[in-house]
Design a protein around this motif. Structure first.
Motif, PDB file in Angstrom:
ATOM      1  N   GLY A 177     -13.100   6.890   2.119  1.00 39.17           N
ATOM      2  CA  GLY A 177     -12.416   5.280   1.270  1.00 39.17           C
ATOM      3  C   GLY A 177     -11.518   5.125   2.008  1.00 39.17           C
ATOM      4  N   ASP A 178     -10.626   6.349   1.563  1.00 44.16           N
ATOM      5  CA  ASP A 178      -8.822   6.190   1.496  1.00 44.16           C
ATOM      6  C   ASP A 178      -8.968   6.223   3.756  1.00 44.16           C
ATOM      7  N   HIS A 225     -10.355   1.182  -4.454  1.00 43.44           N
ATOM      8  CA  HIS A 225     -10.166   0.335  -3.634  1.00 43.44           C
ATOM      9  C   HIS A 225     -10.485  -1.297  -4.764  1.00 43.44           C
ATOM     10  N   PHE A 258     -11.701  14.845  -2.479  1.00 40.12           N
ATOM     11  CA  PHE A 258     -10.462  14.518  -1.804  1.00 40.12           C
ATOM     12  C   PHE A 258     -10.577  15.398  -0.501  1.00 40.12           C
ATOM     13  N   ARG A 295       0.341   8.947  -6.351  1.00 33.44           N
ATOM     14  CA  ARG A 295       0.342  10.003  -5.916  1.00 33.44           C
ATOM     15  C   ARG A 295       1.871  11.049  -6.244  1.00 33.44           C
ATOM     16  N   THR A 338      -9.919  10.654   0.351  1.00 31.59           N
ATOM     17  CA  THR A 338     -11.595  10.269   0.211  1.00 31.59           C
ATOM     18  C   THR A 338     -11.837   9.353   1.269  1.00 31.59           C
ATOM     19  N   TRP A 389       0.706  -1.050   0.143  1.00 31.39           N
ATOM     20  CA  TRP A 389      -0.214  -0.534  -0.053  1.00 31.39           C
ATOM     21  C   TRP A 389       0.928   1.637  -0.177  1.00 31.39           C
ATOM     22  N   ILE A 392      -7.100   3.119   5.563  1.00 29.36           N
ATOM     23  CA  ILE A 392      -5.993   3.852   6.428  1.00 29.36           C
ATOM     24  C   ILE A 392      -6.396   3.401   8.313  1.00 29.36           C
ATOM     25  N   LEU A 394      -1.572  13.105   3.240  1.00 30.54           N
ATOM     26  CA  LEU A 394      -1.871  12.844   1.709  1.00 30.54           C
ATOM     27  C   LEU A 394      -3.240  13.614   1.543  1.00 30.54           C
ATOM     28  N   LYS A 395      -3.603  13.766   0.386  1.00 29.37           N
ATOM     29  CA  LYS A 395      -4.953  13.887   0.296  1.00 29.37           C
ATOM     30  C   LYS A 395      -6.068  12.706  -0.260  1.00 29.37           C
TER      31      LYS A 395
END
Lengths: 287, 266, 90
Positions: C47-48, B98, C35, A283, C45, A275, C52, C42-43
């Motif tokens: 879901g991200d 995702h 975002f 990025r 959303t 990841w 995490i 970091l940028k």
């Protein structure tokens, strides 16, 4: 390309999702179930909670296997990625030599994994192997079944032989995607070769390099069949990497629960590192 | 500059070819010579090792088994990956990124432990020791890769082509099959190559999910070796035989590979 | 299903994960996320941030199990708070 927002696209992805979920999710759930129980036989099992996890995390054999694994995987990346880019830059771009070099370069990728081990066993042995005999005859002490350094470097050389071509193929295709106009502009500006590489070729390679780094990392982190055939993990445990340690536990000692706990830890390690790679590279290219 | 490049490439290819040459060299010698006299080429050329392999039962069958499940895997992977790759290349939808990462994570499961649940799952569904079992298991690796490769090629096709086709009254399936797929032919060639590759070389899953009827070639090979002890000549010959299908596949798709790579969307 | 050797805790665990995923999807449909840059470097959303938070929770649990002898649910409680915090401010 501007993508349209459309959630009905899910229907197009559905077959993939179902097919992969069937083979991925059910086994994963089962492994989680294994890992929190003591399974004596299919009908006698006890819930033990986090016991196996605690034990595995403190197991010194495992920690050293993990250390060897990390060193090995990062050595693999450190050699194969630059070498792969360099060879891709050397590949011909037109003429019959394109197809010929592609065929030759791709050949090691299509060798079954256990056969890769066999090839290197026959190639590196001190008594019948070309490499072993040559090294010994010029005065270098080399015996990969005895010396752990020799064994480690033989496994590394084998992996470079086996997998660098994947990086080459991916980078080659990335390089071919760069329009000629870019190079012409660079020539007019009088850019040096290094500048061309740094500012034109490397940024365009970012996409394929993501996948190359990920694939190489994941596969080298799970390397099993090749060293198993070549060195059997020895001498001592110098080339026993994580997968092999795990396989001994799960198959030879039939200790499914401990092995399951261990493999979940293993999975989390790969997941986290992948990841991080994935995020950094995607990025970096977006900005 | 051009000289350095050529030399670099030639050195690399030599590095790749020498171990393979050595394998072929050993396979053409009787065991007496292999152990007795070290030689860069076979001094008493013999095909005995190959003859012995072919007289043993199971080899042709093993070849066929491997090819069947590899082909099944390739067909399934490409068929389901095509629409999915189209979705990823043309649309934004909830969870797309995702989902893509999740597909990739399936390559990360360490096989040694997952073998047992796989074995039990496929036995429960009743496909154990059938070619389809191995094909489905290999889909875990090949589908994500196929989706990713095809997505790259599809993004290279301008969206105006889709729009024009819809205006001309094409339905989605008809447009997809008759206009879109021919446009990304080389991409499909490259994806086929990678699916074939990862399925053909895999051993652990293929060995665990089969016993008799679908036993793959690499298992047949290891068995006949262990039955006769360490027989270097025969081991080498068996190794050479497993190289052939791979070499043939690359040879046949070489132009597609070259063309696919020239489009540069891998 | 017998061979999957289910236990109540693992069943609850997977049900929770499934519910979280369904819930996040519904939330996303009702109110699409964008975002944004929070405390995380970091940028992300929504879901991200969920991913995490879940991945780091798993690692916190491993760290807890590896380094201390305390019961695991202390960490679980902390991780629930952590999850909410990352979603809100991450």
């Amino acid at each position: 390309m501007n993508k349209v927002e459309n959630n009905r696209a899910w229907f197009l992805v559905l077959p993939v999702l179902l097919l992969v979920a069937f083979s991925a999710v059910i086994p994963l759930m089962t492994v989680v179930n294994y890992s929190i129980q003591d399974i004596l036989d299919p009908h006698t099992r006890f819930f033990v909670g986090d016991e196996w996890f605690r034990e595995m995390l403190r197991d010194s054999q495992l920690q050293s296997a993990l250390g060897r694994q990390l060193i090995f995987s990062f050595s693999v990346l450190a050699i194969q990625i630059p070498l792969g880019i360099a060879i891709a830059l050397c590949m011909p771009t037109r003429g019959i030599w394109v197809a010929i070099s592609l065929v030759l370069v791709a050949l090691p990728l299509l060798v079954p994994w256990n056969v890769v081990g066999t090839i290197w066993q026959l190639f590196a042995r001190g008594d019948i192997g070309l490499l072993g005999v040559t090294l010994n005859s010029i005065g270098i002490e080399y015996n990969y079944t005895r010396g752990s350094t020799a064994a480690w470097f033989t496994v590394l050389a084998m992996d470079v032989w086996h997998w660098t071509s994947l990086v080459v193929l991916l980078c080659y295709s990335g390089l071919r995607a760069i329009p000629d106009a870019y190079y012409q502009a660079a020539r007019i500006d009088g850019a040096s070769r290094i500048a061309v590489f740094r500012y034109i070729q490397l940024p365009r390679l970012a996409g394929v390099l993501t996948i190359a780094v990920l694939l190489r990392f994941m596969d080298s982190f799970m390397i099993y069949a090749e060293p198993f055939v070549l060195t059997g993990g020895g001498p001592g445990s110098s080339t026993t990497f994580l997968s092999q340690h795990l396989a001994t536990m799960a198959i030879a000692q039939f200790d499914v629960s401990r092995a399951a706990a261990f493999s979940l830890i293993y999975f989390l390690i790969i997941l986290a590192i992948s990841w991080v790679f994935y995020t950094i590279i995607t990025r970096a290219t977006k900005d | 500059m051009e000289r350095t490049k050529k030399i670099g490439l030639i050195v690399y290819i030599l590095f790749l070819m020498i171990p393979i040459y050595w394998l072929i060299n050993l396979s053409l010698q009787p065991n007496r010579d292999i152990m007795g006299s070290f030689s860069l080429y076979p001094q008493n050329l013999t095909f005995d090792n190959y003859r012995r392999i072919f007289t043993e039962a199971g080899w042709a069958r093993g070849y066929l088994n491997s090819l069947i499940y590899v082909l099944m895997n390739t067909v399934i992977s490409i068929t389901v990956a095509l629409p999915a790759a189209y979705a990823f290349s043309r649309y934004k939808f909830i969870g797309d990124k995702h989902l893509f990462f999740w597909l990739l994570t399936n390559r990360m499961a360490p096989p040694a432990v997952f073998l047992l649940p796989f074995f039990q799952l496929y036995q429960t569904v009743g496909i154990f020791d059938m070619h389809i079992a191995v094909a489905l298991a290999h889909c875990l690796f090949s589908i994500p890769l196929a989706v990713w490769i095809l997505e790259g090629f599809m993004s290279g096709v301008p969206k105006e082509i889709d729009e024009t086709a819809y205006i001309d009254g094409y339905s989605f399936p008809r447009f997809f099959v008759f206009i879109f797929i021919p446009l990304i032919r080389s991409g499909i060639g490259v994806a086929v190559f990678f699916c074939f590759m990862f399925s053909w070389v895999e051993l652990l899953l293929a060995r665990t999910l089969t016993s008799v009827d679908a036993r793959p070639i690499s298992v047949v090979m290891t068995r006949s070796i262990s039955a006769t002890g360490v027989d270097w000549g025969m081991l080498a010959a068996a190794g050479v035989l497993t190289l052939i299908p791979g070499a043939l596949v690359i040879y046949f798709v070489r132009n597609n590979l070259a063309r696919g790579f020239a489009l540069g969307r891998v | 299903m017998d061979w999957m050797v289910w236990t109540l805790p693992s069943a609850l665990f997977f049900t929770t994960i499934a519910l979280i995923l369904v819930g996040m999807t519904v939330w996303e449909v009702v109110q699409p996320s964008t975002f944004r840059r929070g405390l995380l470097p970091l940028k992300t959303t929504r879901g991200d941030r969920l991913f995490i938070a879940l991945l780091s929770s798993a690692w916190f649990h491993l760290g807890w199990l590896g380094l201390t002898d305390q019961p695991v649910w202390y960490m679980t409680i902390f991780c629930v708070i952590w999850l909410a915090a990352v979603l809100r401010w991450g």
